[in-house]
Design an enzyme around this catalytic site. Structure first.
Site, PDB file in Angstrom:
ATOM      1  N   LEU A  83      70.780 -46.545  35.663  1.00 40.78           N
ATOM      2  CA  LEU A  83      71.191 -45.190  36.030  1.00 40.78           C
ATOM      3  C   LEU A  83      70.072 -44.186  35.746  1.00 40.78           C
ATOM      4  CD1 LEU A  83      73.315 -43.019  36.825  1.00 40.78           C
ATOM      5  CD2 LEU A  83      74.107 -43.078  34.440  1.00 40.78           C
ATOM      6  N   ARG A  86      80.470 -46.441  24.109  1.00 43.96           N
ATOM      7  CA  ARG A  86      80.405 -45.482  23.010  1.00 43.96           C
ATOM      8  C   ARG A  86      81.173 -45.982  21.786  1.00 43.96           C
ATOM      9  NH1 ARG A  86      80.797 -40.842  27.597  1.00 43.96           N
ATOM     10  NH2 ARG A  86      78.553 -40.749  27.953  1.00 43.96           N
ATOM     11  N   GLN A 144      65.602 -41.870   0.725  1.00 45.59           N
ATOM     12  CA  GLN A 144      65.410 -41.011  -0.438  1.00 45.59           C
ATOM     13  C   GLN A 144      65.690 -41.765  -1.740  1.00 45.59           C
ATOM     14  OE1 GLN A 144      64.149 -38.177   0.288  1.00 45.59           O
ATOM     15  NE2 GLN A 144      64.018 -37.211  -1.718  1.00 45.59           N
ATOM     16  N   GLY A 202      62.937 -44.031  -2.482  1.00 45.36           N
ATOM     17  CA  GLY A 202      61.676 -43.351  -2.746  1.00 45.36           C
ATOM     18  C   GLY A 202      60.546 -43.896  -1.891  1.00 45.36           C
ATOM     19  N   GLU A 240      72.894 -43.891  25.718  1.00 48.28           N
ATOM     20  CA  GLU A 240      74.310 -43.949  26.113  1.00 48.28           C
ATOM     21  C   GLU A 240      75.018 -42.615  25.869  1.00 48.28           C
ATOM     22  OE1 GLU A 240      76.681 -47.386  25.765  1.00 48.28           O
ATOM     23  OE2 GLU A 240      75.003 -48.711  25.360  1.00 48.28           O
TER      24      GLU A 240
END
Length: 384
Positions: A125, A247, A341, A344, A368
């Site tokens: 598409l 989805r 995080q 680290g 999508e």
């Protein structure tokens, strides 16, 4: 809201969980480095029936339902994303056009090969001028005798380089466009004028290739209009129905990835010592872990509920599917950021899977249907 999982689905999930742990996860880094999935792994996927999860039994598939697919994709989401992507197009956008709107002859011809994994199906598409604005496709199809002649270029086509067939959207009436002027075709790779163009270089999703497809006076038989002559001009509706289902599974795989990141982060927080004690004893780390777990819990319930509703009703859930896609993918990206995080500097290193998840998950908010498009869809449904 009863999420009791049937025994057959429990067995399927356990089988996939073992497959992920024993076969996929040990080679995840190798696949990342080599940018390819080994043939023997693809063969195991075929043997497990993973290419036919969504295809009815009468065409050789397992047809385990939306909830079953979400459960399987959640497990596959816990490892390298390319494994899910390899089977994803056959169960989703690469087969659903034929399954939803195809005629019986088309289903008999193509679905068994897709269900077995012998053939790979893709969805064509997106174009350079038609991303979120999917109705703005420029590819054209003109009827000449017994064939349609397609001209145009599609890009960002997942699995395009290994595809045997493509569901291709093309303009058959430039004036009407999305309102009766776009038609869906099944185009086989051996049809004259069908070529694979550039294989894109991406930030992530290594092992899964995204390609350009070129149609240069490509000859497509009249009978390859999805659904037959009466469906000429109805391709945009087909495309939207196809994307709706994907989805849900996109949300499920994002939940799986987030769960894996949480598990890795909890383990690291127990082992990593700073200032004389495990970092998991610091409130700032505890807060991040708590937020990760809470968001995953909410996303999983949303995903399971929407999938169960789809199975119960047997129809598309436009608003709910968009909510799942929006919330679960946004959630997984936040979880990935917190995981980096918590780890680290090590979270930034390629020797840790955290870095790969961080890159791969970023795409889930784009393909999508972007997060912005999901919000538009949800608002439109609310305002109807």
């Amino acid at each position: 809201m009863n999420f009791e999982i049937p025994e057959n689905l429990r067995m399927m999930v356990e089988t996939v969980r073992r497959f992920v742990k024993q076969d996929l996860e040990p080679i995840s880094q190798k696949v990342e480095d080599e940018d390819r999935i080994p043939d023997e792994i693809v063969q195991k996927m075929r043997e497990l029936g993973l290419f036919g999860l969504a295809i009815p039994e009468e065409y050789g598939g397992l047809e385990i339902g939306a909830l079953g697919e979400c459960l399987v994709y959640e497990e596959l989401g816990k490892t390298n994303a390319c494994f899910r992507t390899r089977i994803g197009t056959n169960n989703g956008i690469g087969s659903q056009g034929i399954l939803i709107d195809g005629d019986e002859k088309q289903k008999q011809k193509y679905l068994p090969k897709l269900a077995s994994g012998e053939w790979i199906g893709v969805f064509a598409l997106t174009e350079p001028e038609a991303g979120s604005d999917a109705a703005n496709i420029q590819s054209t199809a003109e009827l000449q005798g017994d064939h349609w002649i397609i001209n145009g270029r599609k890009h960002f086509i997942t699995n395009g380089d290994i595809a045997n067939i493509a569901t291709v959207m093309a303009l058959t009436d430039k004036e009407k466009r999305a309102r009766g002027g776009i038609t869906a075709f099944v185009v086989e790779k051996d049809f004259p004028g069908f070529y694979v163009g550039t294989i894109e270089r991406k930030m992530g999703m290594r092992g899964s290739h995204t390609c350009e497809l070129i149609f240069d006076n490509c000859k497509v038989p009249r009978e390859n209009v999805i659904g037959g002559e009466q469906m000429i001009g109805q391709g945009f509706k087909t495309a939207m129905r196809v994307l709706d289902k994907g989805r849900l599974t996109m949300g499920a795989s994002s939940v799986g990835s987030a769960q894996k990141l949480l598990e890795l982060s909890v383990e690291y927080a127990k082992q990593r010592v700073q200032f004389g004690k495990p970092i998991g004893q610091f409130q700032s780390i505890q807060n991040m872990l708590a937020d990760m777990a809470t968001q995953i819990y909410a996303a999983r319930q949303m995903c399971y509920h929407a999938a169960s509703l789809r199975d119960e009703r047997g129809t598309a859930l436009i608003k709910e599917a968009s909510m799942v896609k929006l919330f679960c993918t946004e959630m997984a990206n936040k979880v990935a950021d917190m995981a980096v995080q918590i780890h680290g500097g090590m979270g930034y290193m390629k020797e840790m899977p955290i870095e790969r998840f961080y890159r791969d998950l970023r795409l889930t908010r784009i393909y999508e249907g972007t997060s912005e498009i999901q919000r538009l869809i949800i608002a439109r449904e609310l305002l109807k």
